[in-house]
Design a protein around this motif. Structure first.
Motif, PDB file in Angstrom:
ATOM      1  N   UNK A  87      47.815  29.130  46.627  1.00 52.33           N
ATOM      2  CA  UNK A  87      46.415  28.703  46.657  1.00 52.33           C
ATOM      3  C   UNK A  87      46.001  28.313  48.069  1.00 52.33           C
ATOM      4  N   UNK A  88      46.894  27.615  48.760  1.00 49.56           N
ATOM      5  CA  UNK A  88      46.574  27.196  50.129  1.00 49.56           C
ATOM      6  C   UNK A  88      46.388  28.407  51.024  1.00 49.56           C
ATOM      7  N   UNK A  89      47.242  29.415  50.876  1.00 44.55           N
ATOM      8  CA  UNK A  89      47.120  30.624  51.692  1.00 44.55           C
ATOM      9  C   UNK A  89      45.805  31.355  51.392  1.00 44.55           C
ATOM     10  N   UNK A  90      45.441  31.417  50.109  1.00 43.42           N
ATOM     11  CA  UNK A  90      44.194  32.087  49.723  1.00 43.42           C
ATOM     12  C   UNK A  90      42.981  31.318  50.252  1.00 43.42           C
ATOM     13  N   UNK A  91      43.029  29.984  50.155  1.00 44.84           N
ATOM     14  CA  UNK A  91      41.905  29.156  50.589  1.00 44.84           C
ATOM     15  C   UNK A  91      41.747  29.210  52.109  1.00 44.84           C
ATOM     16  N   UNK A  92      42.853  29.172  52.835  1.00 45.32           N
ATOM     17  CA  UNK A  92      42.790  29.279  54.295  1.00 45.32           C
ATOM     18  C   UNK A  92      42.247  30.649  54.700  1.00 45.32           C
ATOM     19  N   UNK A  93      42.636  31.686  53.984  1.00 51.48           N
ATOM     20  CA  UNK A  93      42.124  33.030  54.273  1.00 51.48           C
ATOM     21  C   UNK A  93      40.610  33.072  54.106  1.00 51.48           C
ATOM     22  N   UNK A  94      40.110  32.479  53.018  1.00 54.16           N
ATOM     23  CA  UNK A  94      38.661  32.429  52.806  1.00 54.16           C
ATOM     24  C   UNK A  94      37.988  31.626  53.911  1.00 54.16           C
TER      25      UNK A  94
ATOM     26  N   UNK B 109      43.935  38.909  43.287  1.00 48.93           N
ATOM     27  CA  UNK B 109      44.627  37.765  42.703  1.00 48.93           C
ATOM     28  C   UNK B 109      43.688  36.874  41.885  1.00 48.93           C
ATOM     29  N   UNK B 110      44.299  36.094  40.984  1.00 48.37           N
ATOM     30  CA  UNK B 110      43.580  35.136  40.146  1.00 48.37           C
ATOM     31  C   UNK B 110      43.986  33.740  40.593  1.00 48.37           C
ATOM     32  N   UNK B 111      43.001  32.932  41.032  1.00 49.56           N
ATOM     33  CA  UNK B 111      43.299  31.628  41.621  1.00 49.56           C
ATOM     34  C   UNK B 111      43.972  30.676  40.635  1.00 49.56           C
ATOM     35  N   UNK B 112      43.700  30.837  39.362  1.00 51.79           N
ATOM     36  CA  UNK B 112      44.287  29.949  38.357  1.00 51.79           C
ATOM     37  C   UNK B 112      45.743  30.232  38.064  1.00 51.79           C
ATOM     38  N   UNK B 113      46.270  31.330  38.583  1.00 52.04           N
ATOM     39  CA  UNK B 113      47.659  31.706  38.287  1.00 52.04           C
ATOM     40  C   UNK B 113      48.569  31.593  39.508  1.00 52.04           C
ATOM     41  N   UNK B 114      48.090  30.923  40.541  1.00 50.82           N
ATOM     42  CA  UNK B 114      48.850  30.827  41.785  1.00 50.82           C
ATOM     43  C   UNK B 114      49.581  29.498  41.893  1.00 50.82           C
ATOM     44  N   UNK B 115      50.678  29.514  42.632  1.00 48.84           N
ATOM     45  CA  UNK B 115      51.347  28.267  42.980  1.00 48.84           C
ATOM     46  C   UNK B 115      50.495  27.528  44.003  1.00 48.84           C
TER      47      UNK B 115
ATOM     48  N   UNK C 166      37.646  40.711  56.937  1.00 47.81           N
ATOM     49  CA  UNK C 166      38.555  39.729  57.519  1.00 47.81           C
ATOM     50  C   UNK C 166      39.377  39.011  56.461  1.00 47.81           C
ATOM     51  N   UNK C 167      38.770  38.639  55.342  1.00 48.53           N
ATOM     52  CA  UNK C 167      39.565  37.937  54.328  1.00 48.53           C
ATOM     53  C   UNK C 167      40.678  38.838  53.807  1.00 48.53           C
ATOM     54  N   UNK C 168      40.407  40.120  53.706  1.00 41.73           N
ATOM     55  CA  UNK C 168      41.451  41.055  53.277  1.00 41.73           C
ATOM     56  C   UNK C 168      42.570  41.126  54.308  1.00 41.73           C
ATOM     57  N   UNK C 169      42.193  41.061  55.591  1.00 40.87           N
ATOM     58  CA  UNK C 169      43.191  41.077  56.664  1.00 40.87           C
ATOM     59  C   UNK C 169      44.064  39.826  56.618  1.00 40.87           C
TER      60      UNK C 169
ATOM     61  N   UNK D  57      38.995  34.644  39.373  1.00 46.23           N
ATOM     62  CA  UNK D  57      39.548  35.617  40.304  1.00 46.23           C
ATOM     63  C   UNK D  57      39.026  35.324  41.708  1.00 46.23           C
ATOM     64  N   UNK D  58      39.740  35.786  42.696  1.00 45.67           N
ATOM     65  CA  UNK D  58      39.294  35.596  44.078  1.00 45.67           C
ATOM     66  C   UNK D  58      37.951  36.299  44.291  1.00 45.67           C
ATOM     67  N   UNK D  59      37.771  37.450  43.675  1.00 39.88           N
ATOM     68  CA  UNK D  59      36.509  38.186  43.807  1.00 39.88           C
ATOM     69  C   UNK D  59      35.343  37.346  43.299  1.00 39.88           C
ATOM     70  N   UNK D  60      35.529  36.676  42.166  1.00 41.03           N
ATOM     71  CA  UNK D  60      34.476  35.815  41.623  1.00 41.03           C
ATOM     72  C   UNK D  60      34.224  34.624  42.548  1.00 41.03           C
ATOM     73  N   UNK D  61      35.296  34.046  43.058  1.00 37.72           N
ATOM     74  CA  UNK D  61      35.165  32.900  43.957  1.00 37.72           C
ATOM     75  C   UNK D  61      34.376  33.289  45.207  1.00 37.72           C
TER      76      UNK D  61
END
Length: 273
Positions: free
Chosen positions: A133-140, A123-129, A109-112, A90-94
């Protein structure tokens, strides 16, 4: 500040990939790094991040040498490579595992940024396209608030809506105490957010300038007049006419920089002094 002087690097003994390369990147800028395929852009990024060691020359990042990989360096720089993988968690675990390495990480900020990309924190990173994943990683990456954020081809794999969200997120992420370096071939995805551009080849920097300086010297426009196109510093034939660059004689005619036209102008060494 990032300062590179007389950098040399090669993967073979015969041909240097980067030869006597120098550049400076000041704080407070969103800088585009452009160059032809094989010009060594990704290799340069790895050198800046300390993942490769230069053969000759120096790289100084806020008084630190990247290849030494000191903690004070590692927690103040973040690279989002063109290709990456994320663990099936999960993103929370990451975030709980990785955020502590970055002292300035901001959960709000990451939530924003996730909201800008139309993603939710649960979200769960293993279930993303791959695009998600790129959007989640850039947000982090942006929420880590490092002095230097490097993005290698960040818009590859993003749809039109996500590219628009990316530009909005970058605009909100930027501040005077950080810099963002974007290496890309997708110039139309980033031209509106760049305030600085560096165009390189293997032997160094062809142009390293603020966008405002470029627009104060060159007029970029579209024309259907073939004779005007032939008289321009550079002309690129496009459907219906030509994209051209001309010397700017009247400051009141200042135009937006067309990065594709500028790239060809620089590559053909038609920059006037």
């Amino acid at each position: 500040m990032l300062k590179i002087e007389n950098l040399n690097f090669s993967y073979s003994r015969k041909t240097p990939l980067i030869d006597n390369f120098s550049m400076t990147l000041e704080k407070g800028s969103v800088c585009g790094l452009l160059g032809k395929n094989g010009a060594g852009k990704t290799t340069l990024i790895y050198l800046i991040c300390g993942l490769l060691r230069p053969k000759y020359g120096t790289i100084d990042f806020n008084g630190l040498t990247p290849f030494e990989r000191k903690t004070s360096f590692l927690n103040d720089i973040f690279l989002v490579p063109e290709e990456f993988s994320l663990p099936p968690v999960t993103l929370e675990e990451y975030v709980s595992v990785n955020a502590p390495f970055y002292p300035n990480f901001d959960k709000t900020q990451i939530e924003k940024y996730l909201e800008i990309f139309e993603l939710t924190p649960d979200l769960h990173l293993g279930r993303l396209s791959m695009g998600q994943k790129k959007k989640a990683f850039i947000s982090f990456a942006m929420a880590c608030n490092t002095s230097l954020l490097i993005l290698d081809e960040p818009t590859n794999g993003l749809d039109i809506s996500a590219k628009r969200s990316f530009r909005k997120a970058i605009a909100q992420c930027m501040s005077d105490d950080k810099s963002i370096l974007i290496s890309t071939h997708q110039v139309y995805d980033v031209d509106k957010i760049l305030d600085h551009v560096i165009i390189t080849d293997r032997k160094g920097v062809l142009i390293n300038a603020p966008m405002v300086d470029i627009s104060s010297r060159y007029k970029f426009s579209f024309t259907t007049d073939k004779s005007r196109a032939e008289a321009a510093l550079i002309s690129l034939e496009v459907p219906g006419g030509y994209n051209i660059a001309e010397p700017l004689s009247d400051p009141m005619e200042e135009t937006e920089v067309n990065l594709e036209t500028l790239f060809e102008l620089v590559q053909q060494n038609r920059i006037f002094k």
